[in-house]
Design a protein around this motif. Structure first.
Motif, PDB file in Angstrom:
ATOM      1  N   THR A 124      40.401  76.917  39.386  1.00  0.00           N
ATOM      2  CA  THR A 124      39.454  77.392  38.601  1.00  0.00           C
ATOM      3  C   THR A 124      39.426  77.374  37.143  1.00  0.00           C
ATOM      4  O   THR A 124      40.646  76.641  36.675  1.00  0.00           O
ATOM      5  CB  THR A 124      39.055  78.774  38.772  1.00  0.00           C
ATOM      6  N   TYR A 125      38.219  77.072  36.564  1.00  0.00           N
ATOM      7  CA  TYR A 125      38.395  76.891  34.891  1.00  0.00           C
ATOM      8  C   TYR A 125      39.416  77.945  34.279  1.00  0.00           C
ATOM      9  O   TYR A 125      39.960  77.499  33.584  1.00  0.00           O
ATOM     10  CB  TYR A 125      36.916  77.021  34.607  1.00  0.00           C
ATOM     11  N   GLY A 126      39.290  78.992  34.826  1.00  0.00           N
ATOM     12  CA  GLY A 126      40.170  80.373  34.270  1.00  0.00           C
ATOM     13  C   GLY A 126      41.408  79.852  34.505  1.00  0.00           C
ATOM     14  O   GLY A 126      42.364  80.205  33.579  1.00  0.00           O
ATOM     15  N   ARG A 176      34.824  80.250  39.434  1.00  0.00           N
ATOM     16  CA  ARG A 176      33.929  78.949  39.423  1.00  0.00           C
ATOM     17  C   ARG A 176      35.097  77.865  39.902  1.00  0.00           C
ATOM     18  O   ARG A 176      35.993  77.765  39.189  1.00  0.00           O
ATOM     19  CB  ARG A 176      33.212  78.565  38.150  1.00  0.00           C
ATOM     20  N   PRO A 177      34.860  77.161  40.879  1.00  0.00           N
ATOM     21  CA  PRO A 177      35.892  76.051  41.306  1.00  0.00           C
ATOM     22  C   PRO A 177      35.818  74.967  40.360  1.00  0.00           C
ATOM     23  O   PRO A 177      34.761  74.616  39.933  1.00  0.00           O
ATOM     24  CB  PRO A 177      35.600  75.692  42.640  1.00  0.00           C
ATOM     25  N   PHE A 178      36.902  74.330  40.101  1.00  0.00           N
ATOM     26  CA  PHE A 178      36.980  73.344  39.206  1.00  0.00           C
ATOM     27  C   PHE A 178      37.058  72.011  40.077  1.00  0.00           C
ATOM     28  O   PHE A 178      37.680  71.965  41.106  1.00  0.00           O
ATOM     29  CB  PHE A 178      38.250  73.300  38.254  1.00  0.00           C
ATOM     30  N   ILE A 189      43.043  76.942  34.838  1.00  0.00           N
ATOM     31  CA  ILE A 189      43.434  75.632  34.182  1.00  0.00           C
ATOM     32  C   ILE A 189      43.523  76.377  32.604  1.00  0.00           C
ATOM     33  O   ILE A 189      44.315  75.962  31.923  1.00  0.00           O
ATOM     34  CB  ILE A 189      42.301  74.773  34.154  1.00  0.00           C
ATOM     35  N   LEU A 190      42.582  77.058  32.092  1.00  0.00           N
ATOM     36  CA  LEU A 190      42.545  77.382  30.542  1.00  0.00           C
ATOM     37  C   LEU A 190      43.876  78.496  30.438  1.00  0.00           C
ATOM     38  O   LEU A 190      44.480  78.151  29.273  1.00  0.00           O
ATOM     39  CB  LEU A 190      41.446  78.207  30.159  1.00  0.00           C
ATOM     40  N   ASN A 191      44.226  79.128  31.442  1.00  0.00           N
ATOM     41  CA  ASN A 191      45.327  80.193  31.248  1.00  0.00           C
ATOM     42  C   ASN A 191      46.747  79.255  31.275  1.00  0.00           C
ATOM     43  O   ASN A 191      47.509  79.436  30.480  1.00  0.00           O
ATOM     44  CB  ASN A 191      45.361  81.054  32.275  1.00  0.00           C
ATOM     45  N   SER A 192      46.855  78.365  32.172  1.00  0.00           N
ATOM     46  CA  SER A 192      47.984  77.553  32.311  1.00  0.00           C
ATOM     47  C   SER A 192      48.186  76.590  30.931  1.00  0.00           C
ATOM     48  O   SER A 192      49.288  76.562  30.542  1.00  0.00           O
ATOM     49  CB  SER A 192      47.736  76.456  33.580  1.00  0.00           C
TER      50      SER A 192
END
Length: 365
Positions: free
Chosen positions: A301-303, A361-363, A305-308
């Motif tokens: 998900t977008y979240g 939301r899937p990336f 990715i951003l957290n990683s």
């Protein structure tokens, strides 16, 4: 088939619909009347553009005047990408990792996300084709090429690794009072590309059913696409969507499509150009962290990715600000005793044309 012409006032490239005799510029609002399709000038013969091949009296054909490469559209759409990596070689602005960023991103798109090789337009100083050098003219043309002829189902991507900057905003459409900019290879003589133009070129034209992702590894890049909403996330992963729509009421979103951008840092921050993150070669910190998140299975998900990305940035390096390669690399700071707990002072950002739940939301590209 759209024809590209330059605005008679600010010289911004414009897409002229078939049969139209004039067009209004989205940047300066000037009306350009069309007399001859040859009005578009050739790329500037600057110090950055090599001469055409010596065995031919003519320059190579421009990739921007041709139909988009790759297979014809199908039920699943077409994938196209523009990848730009600028090292500013032999100048006082030189960066070490940007061309590596471009190569790594190309490899990821082809092997992980199945982008056809022919549908990826690379702009770096290593290109021998003068139309593929990352000059201001070529980068503008590449952005127009990216969105040209897009149809529902298409997936587009713009990746940029290089210098970014900011300048005072005078029309009141920026929350912080500054326009964000990208710095092409010849920015010292030709000028920077401002976020208003980027938005008008690759955000506003996106129609329903088309999605565009931007991955911008540059200083001051948080809102460089001028997207209306910014995901403000804290260190625990909680977030709110900030409304960055101009008070003037000017719409900065799309024509019904979806545009989402990952950027290396907030508008008032700088991005690191570092060899410490990869342990192998110089790369931009943001590009490395994005690719690492995908390869480690944290790209659902977008979240995630951003957290990683933020976690990797925080856990690496020292607490000192690094200009994007302008001062020193992170590896140097580590070797000279920099703290490994402070992390870089850059926070990758997520902006979008519309708010959404980043954790559901899937990336996908």
């Amino acid at each position: 088939m759209f024809m590209l012409v330059n605005c008679s006032n600010c010289r911004t490239p414009l897409q002229l619909p078939p049969g139209a005799q004039s067009i209004r510029c989205a940047i300066c609002q000037a009306i350009t009347k069309i007399a001859d399709p040859r009005a578009v000038p050739p790329p500037s013969s600057s110090q950055y553009a090599p001469p055409p091949a010596s065995n031919s009296p003519f320059p190579p054909p421009s990739p921007y005047s041709q139909a988009p490469p790759g297979p014809p559209p199908n039920a699943h759409g077409r994938k196209k990408a523009v990848i730009c990596g600028i090292s500013y070689r032999y100048s006082r602005h030189e960066l070490k990792g940007c061309i590596n960023d471009a190569k790594c991103m190309r490899y990821l798109l082809i092997n992980k996300f199945k982008f056809p090789e022919a549908s990826i337009l690379m702009l770096t100083e290593e290109e021998t084709d003068p139309y593929r050098l990352p000059t201001k003219y070529n980068l503008r043309m590449a952005l127009y090429w990216l969105v040209q002829g897009c149809q529902p189902g298409d997936s587009l991507l713009f990746h940029y690794s290089g210098h970014g900057s900011r300048q005072r905003n005078y029309n009141g459409d920026e929350v912080d009072g500054y326009d964000e900019t990208l710095c092409p290879l010849d920015f010292e003589t030709q000028g920077m590309i401002v976020d208003d133009e980027i938005n008008a070129t690759i955000v506003k034209p996106i129609p329903h059913g088309v999605k565009l992702h931007a991955i911008i590894d540059a200083c001051h890049s948080g809102t460089v696409l001028d997207l209306p909403f910014l995901c403000r996330m804290n260190r625990s992963g909680q977030y709110v969507w900030e409304d960055h729509r101009p008070r003037s009421g000017v719409w900065k979103g799309t024509s019904g499509g979806e545009v989402i951008s990952f950027s290396g840092c907030d508008d008032d921050q700088t991005s690191a150009d570092t060899s410490a993150l990869s342990r192998i070669t110089s790369t931009g910190a943001m590009t490395f962290c994005f690719i690492q998140a995908i390869e480690r299975g944290q790209g659902a998900t977008y979240g995630s990715i951003l957290n990683s990305m933020r976690s990797t940035i925080r856990s690496t390096g020292s607490g000192s600000d690094l200009g994007n390669g302008a001062v020193t690399s992170l590896i140097t700071m580590l070797l000279t005793g920099g703290s490994a707990s402070g992390g870089l002072r850059q926070e990758p950002q997520l902006t979008s044309c519309q708010p959404f739940d980043v954790y559901t939301r899937p990336f996908s590209l």
